[in-house]
Design an enzyme around this catalytic site. Sequence first.
Site, PDB file in Angstrom:
ATOM      1  N   ARG A  81       0.846  -1.184   0.000  1.00 37.25           N
ATOM      2  CA  ARG A  81       0.000   0.000   0.000  1.00 37.25           C
ATOM      3  C   ARG A  81       0.887   1.241   0.000  1.00 37.25           C
ATOM      4  O   ARG A  81       1.886   1.305   0.735  1.00 37.25           O
ATOM      5  CB  ARG A  81      -0.899   0.015   1.238  1.00 37.25           C
ATOM      6  CG  ARG A  81      -2.086  -0.940   1.124  1.00 37.25           C
ATOM      7  CD  ARG A  81      -3.063  -0.465   0.044  1.00 37.25           C
ATOM      8  NE  ARG A  81      -4.258  -1.284  -0.039  1.00 37.25           N
ATOM      9  CZ  ARG A  81      -4.499  -2.216  -0.958  1.00 37.25           C
ATOM     10  NH1 ARG A  81      -3.594  -2.487  -1.893  1.00 37.25           N
ATOM     11  NH2 ARG A  81      -5.647  -2.866  -0.964  1.00 37.25           N
ATOM     12  N   HIS A 140      -1.550  -0.494 -10.608  1.00 36.24           N
ATOM     13  CA  HIS A 140      -2.157  -1.387  -9.595  1.00 36.24           C
ATOM     14  C   HIS A 140      -2.661  -2.684 -10.260  1.00 36.24           C
ATOM     15  O   HIS A 140      -3.854  -2.976 -10.257  1.00 36.24           O
ATOM     16  CB  HIS A 140      -3.306  -0.688  -8.858  1.00 36.24           C
ATOM     17  CG  HIS A 140      -3.598  -1.324  -7.525  1.00 36.24           C
ATOM     18  ND1 HIS A 140      -4.024  -0.625  -6.428  1.00 36.24           N
ATOM     19  CD2 HIS A 140      -3.526  -2.616  -7.123  1.00 36.24           C
ATOM     20  CE1 HIS A 140      -4.206  -1.446  -5.406  1.00 36.24           C
ATOM     21  NE2 HIS A 140      -3.900  -2.674  -5.806  1.00 36.24           N
TER      22      HIS A 140
HETATM   23  C1  GLV Z   1      -5.611  -5.118  -3.996  1.00 38.37           C
HETATM   24  O1  GLV Z   1      -5.009  -4.119  -3.862  1.00 38.37           O
HETATM   25  C2  GLV Z   1      -6.150  -5.877  -2.917  1.00 38.37           C
HETATM   26  O2  GLV Z   1      -6.229  -5.346  -1.811  1.00 38.37           O
HETATM   27  O3  GLV Z   1      -6.521  -7.029  -3.124  1.00 38.37           O
END
Ligand code: GLV
Length: 317
Positions: free
Chosen positions: A229, A277
């Site tokens: 994160r 992402h």
């Molecule tokens: C993706 O970022 C997740 O939290 O699965």
Amino acid sequence: MTSPVRIAVALSSMKSAEWVEPLREACARAGVTARFELWDGRRIDARYAVVWLPPAELFTVETGLRAVFNAGAGVERLLAMAGLPPGLPVMRLVDAGMAPKMAEYVCFYIARITRGLDRFGGAPALPDWNADRPRGRPPTVGVLGLGAIGAQIAQAANLFGYPVRGWSRTPKQLDGVESFAGAAGLADFLAGTQILVDALPLTEETRDLLDRARLSQLPAGSHLINVGRAGTIVDDDLLALLDEGHLASAVLDVFRVEPLPPEHRFWHHPKVTVTPHLSGPTPREPAAQQIAEAIARLERGAAPSSLPGFVERARGY
Ligand code: GLV
């Protein structure tokens, strides 16, 4: 015949409609007759909800929920929702097929970093047989966070011949991975890491963990790969250390604001690779299977806290 269990599906960008069939089939295999409904704001008397960044009204309208399933690993945004009832059990996915893809992503970038593979994309201007063929001791990979995802990343890197160390809240025993734990172990962990992989969840304890002081504890010339994160790293401190040359490169898959705004410096920085992402997409079938098995156990009376993926709210994951 017992009436079907009603389950609301609210998966925002993950295309809810494509999940209904895998979820229904997985529930049928687990022995649960379920009716999944794409949640449109109207009350359906749902007993469970499968969500990814759901609308806030879900929790004020569906007051009969017994558990909410997060269709991903990270729950920090769900836990931060003002309307989330304090006593509602929150479940997250544990691996569910995400971990091997994230390990693949990380090892791809480790190979790119250590073997100079960037040079070989596309047709060369002139035939060129020169290459770095590293024959010395490979750099040490340090993985922050040794949950289901971090552990697979660490073991995959080890399989490819890298010395690997891992840091977690509490000590972990993993074959081929040197364990460091807690605040007391972090400085030593960082001082011996040359490729740092961040696979941490965002919690009160990990927020802004990697600031200038901590990133400076990495040896000069280190690399960073973040698949955890973004909130665990202070962006400006990272950029400063890249600019000053203390860090050689950063591969970033997660950002404080997503999509990453076009004007953000990360997009244009020569030492930064941005990916949108994508390191660990949630695969529908294994995820549906995990959710269905948990629903079946809840329906048979299991306590939510006894199931894999139960989120301890105070801990944040
Ligand atoms: C993706 O970022 C997740 O939290 O699965």
